[in-house]
Design an enzyme around this catalytic site. Sequence first.
Site, PDB file in Angstrom:
ATOM      1  N   ARG A  85      43.973  -8.812  86.115  1.00  0.00           N
ATOM      2  CA  ARG A  85      42.860  -9.697  85.769  1.00  0.00           C
ATOM      3  C   ARG A  85      43.352 -11.133  85.944  1.00  0.00           C
ATOM      4  O   ARG A  85      44.530 -11.423  85.671  1.00  0.00           O
ATOM      5  CB  ARG A  85      42.427  -9.504  84.316  1.00  0.00           C
ATOM      6  CG  ARG A  85      41.609  -8.259  84.060  1.00  0.00           C
ATOM      7  CD  ARG A  85      40.176  -8.398  84.595  1.00  0.00           C
ATOM      8  NE  ARG A  85      39.355  -7.236  84.321  1.00  0.00           N
ATOM      9  CZ  ARG A  85      39.135  -6.231  85.180  1.00  0.00           C
ATOM     10  NH1 ARG A  85      39.683  -6.249  86.381  1.00  0.00           N
ATOM     11  NH2 ARG A  85      38.366  -5.215  84.851  1.00  0.00           N
ATOM     12  N   GLU A 103      36.362 -16.196  88.477  1.00  0.00           N
ATOM     13  CA  GLU A 103      35.725 -15.573  89.660  1.00  0.00           C
ATOM     14  C   GLU A 103      34.211 -15.768  89.649  1.00  0.00           C
ATOM     15  O   GLU A 103      33.620 -15.723  88.576  1.00  0.00           O
ATOM     16  CB  GLU A 103      36.032 -14.066  89.660  1.00  0.00           C
ATOM     17  CG  GLU A 103      37.492 -13.773  89.844  1.00  0.00           C
ATOM     18  CD  GLU A 103      37.831 -12.303  89.610  1.00  0.00           C
ATOM     19  OE1 GLU A 103      36.917 -11.465  89.519  1.00  0.00           O
ATOM     20  OE2 GLU A 103      39.020 -12.013  89.508  1.00  0.00           O
ATOM     21  N   HIS A 112      38.612 -10.026  94.719  1.00  0.00           N
ATOM     22  CA  HIS A 112      38.587  -8.943  93.709  1.00  0.00           C
ATOM     23  C   HIS A 112      38.027  -7.668  94.334  1.00  0.00           C
ATOM     24  O   HIS A 112      37.005  -7.146  93.899  1.00  0.00           O
ATOM     25  CB  HIS A 112      37.754  -9.362  92.483  1.00  0.00           C
ATOM     26  CG  HIS A 112      38.052  -8.513  91.279  1.00  0.00           C
ATOM     27  ND1 HIS A 112      37.852  -8.920  89.995  1.00  0.00           N
ATOM     28  CD2 HIS A 112      38.536  -7.244  91.171  1.00  0.00           C
ATOM     29  CE1 HIS A 112      38.199  -7.966  89.145  1.00  0.00           C
ATOM     30  NE2 HIS A 112      38.615  -6.928  89.843  1.00  0.00           N
TER      31      HIS A 112
HETATM   32  O1  A2R Z   1      52.397  -1.730  76.741  1.00  0.00           O
HETATM   33  P1  A2R Z   1      52.071  -0.256  76.836  1.00  0.00           P
HETATM   34  O2  A2R Z   1      53.253   0.615  76.560  1.00  0.00           O
HETATM   35  O3  A2R Z   1      50.815   0.114  76.134  1.00  0.00           O
HETATM   36  O4  A2R Z   1      51.776  -0.012  78.420  1.00  0.00           O
HETATM   37  C1  A2R Z   1      50.563  -0.415  79.044  1.00  0.00           C
HETATM   38  C2  A2R Z   1      50.677  -1.811  79.672  1.00  0.00           C
HETATM   39  N1  A2R Z   1      50.358  -2.906  78.773  1.00  0.00           N
HETATM   40  C3  A2R Z   1      51.182  -3.925  78.508  1.00  0.00           C
HETATM   41  N2  A2R Z   1      52.409  -4.212  78.950  1.00  0.00           N
HETATM   42  C4  A2R Z   1      52.996  -5.339  78.485  1.00  0.00           C
HETATM   43  N3  A2R Z   1      52.420  -6.191  77.617  1.00  0.00           N
HETATM   44  C5  A2R Z   1      51.174  -5.951  77.138  1.00  0.00           C
HETATM   45  N4  A2R Z   1      50.612  -6.775  76.270  1.00  0.00           N
HETATM   46  C6  A2R Z   1      50.499  -4.779  77.595  1.00  0.00           C
HETATM   47  N5  A2R Z   1      49.292  -4.216  77.353  1.00  0.00           N
HETATM   48  C7  A2R Z   1      49.215  -3.084  78.070  1.00  0.00           C
HETATM   49  O5  A2R Z   1      49.700  -1.786  80.731  1.00  0.00           O
HETATM   50  C8  A2R Z   1      50.311   0.452  80.264  1.00  0.00           C
HETATM   51  O6  A2R Z   1      51.517   0.781  80.899  1.00  0.00           O
HETATM   52  C9  A2R Z   1      49.507  -0.463  81.188  1.00  0.00           C
HETATM   53  C10 A2R Z   1      48.001  -0.165  81.177  1.00  0.00           C
HETATM   54  O7  A2R Z   1      47.806   1.116  81.676  1.00  0.00           O
HETATM   55  P2  A2R Z   1      46.412   1.878  81.593  1.00  0.00           P
HETATM   56  O8  A2R Z   1      45.824   1.709  80.242  1.00  0.00           O
HETATM   57  O9  A2R Z   1      46.631   3.266  82.110  1.00  0.00           O
HETATM   58  O10 A2R Z   1      45.483   1.069  82.550  1.00  0.00           O
HETATM   59  P3  A2R Z   1      45.215   1.265  84.122  1.00  0.00           P
HETATM   60  O11 A2R Z   1      44.206   2.323  84.330  1.00  0.00           O
HETATM   61  O12 A2R Z   1      46.501   1.385  84.839  1.00  0.00           O
HETATM   62  O13 A2R Z   1      44.526  -0.130  84.453  1.00  0.00           O
HETATM   63  C11 A2R Z   1      45.184  -1.378  84.193  1.00  0.00           C
HETATM   64  C12 A2R Z   1      44.307  -2.565  84.433  1.00  0.00           C
HETATM   65  C13 A2R Z   1      42.868  -2.476  83.976  1.00  0.00           C
HETATM   66  O14 A2R Z   1      42.708  -2.688  82.606  1.00  0.00           O
HETATM   67  C14 A2R Z   1      42.176  -3.570  84.776  1.00  0.00           C
HETATM   68  O15 A2R Z   1      42.237  -4.798  84.128  1.00  0.00           O
HETATM   69  C15 A2R Z   1      43.032  -3.632  86.029  1.00  0.00           C
HETATM   70  O16 A2R Z   1      44.156  -2.790  85.792  1.00  0.00           O
HETATM   71  O17 A2R Z   1      42.301  -3.184  87.121  1.00  0.00           O
END
Ligand code: A2R
Length: 317
Positions: free
Chosen positions: A235, A264, A283
């Site tokens: 994002r 955007e 995007h």
């Molecule tokens: O931090 P963790 O262990 O919850 O791992 C998640 C990581 N993550 C973060 N890493 C570092 N600092 C943070 N504050 C933080 N918040 C979340 O991001 C996890 O490894 C990853 C998110 O994975 P998913 O929930 O499976 O999301 P996905 O489907 O890979 O999509 C990611 C993003 C979407 O939310 C859209 O904004 C974009 O990709 O298209």
Amino acid sequence: MSTSEKPHILVTAPWYQAAMDELPNFFTVHRLDTASDPDALLADVREKIVGLAGSHDMKINGALMDKLPNLKVVSNFGVGYDNVDVEAATAHGLKVGNTPDVLNDCVADLALGLVLATCRKIPQADRYVRDGKWESVGNMAFTTRVHHRKVGILGLGRIGQEIADRCAGFKMEIGYHTRSKRDVPYTYYPSLLEMAQDVEILIAIVPGGAATKHIINREILDALGPQGVLINVARGSVVDEQALIEALRDGRLGAAGLDVFEAEPKVPQALRDMPDRTVLQPHQASATHDTRMAMGRMVIDNLRAAIDERPMPSQVN
Ligand code: A2R
């Protein structure tokens, strides 16, 4: 609503048209995004609406939810749902749906496309040939390799894992930063700063929202350094865009490949004015026909399930 009438839903922002064309098969559809008088439309349909279908093009906040007393579900097009006030939705007793997984491969493909495009300067090389410089000037300046370079992936979830698989295919050395360590054969960095100091290419694929706002700031960009490359397919809010512009302009960062921006579809002129250092995309990481159709069908399936009080294919709250 009579028993034969289809449930009424309100589209807040447009998404994949071919999937939207299927909405009338299941719902009576009202369009807030194209309404000439949105307030009048809301006043007219407020009692009837049970579902919202939107995308990141419009925020869905508590004020809108307040206006729709019979709302049951907010179904968002996209895996990210930072445009939806999920806390407010939960407080209103609403279910929120998103469209994960079906877009993993496309987003990962574009991430690697941006790695190749920035490191091997593919757009610049294309312009070089087009402008006749190959003939008039001679060979283009050399670029940097992709294989065997150190890549750090910020976020190793569903999409991050697909990116890592592709990086492995390109023989890269893979590290990642997340809040919790995963059982994977890559180097784990508990600190984003330490990862940025150690890697040559940083790929952001974390969710947007307050927790990750400007997580990539001046300090992280400086740690990546003058040869460093930033790829953002997450994002726009994840990167401090002003700090990025200054780092690129001052030569403190090598290059950036960006699919997402803070405001955007507005892209800062400064980024557009640095064609040697930036590769810019509108995007479009998930924007292939097959993937957008699958995402659109999931929006519909989430709506139908929530309205029928069945488990949704993907509920986030
Ligand atoms: O931090 P963790 O262990 O919850 O791992 C998640 C990581 N993550 C973060 N890493 C570092 N600092 C943070 N504050 C933080 N918040 C979340 O991001 C996890 O490894 C990853 C998110 O994975 P998913 O929930 O499976 O999301 P996905 O489907 O890979 O999509 C990611 C993003 C979407 O939310 C859209 O904004 C974009 O990709 O298209």
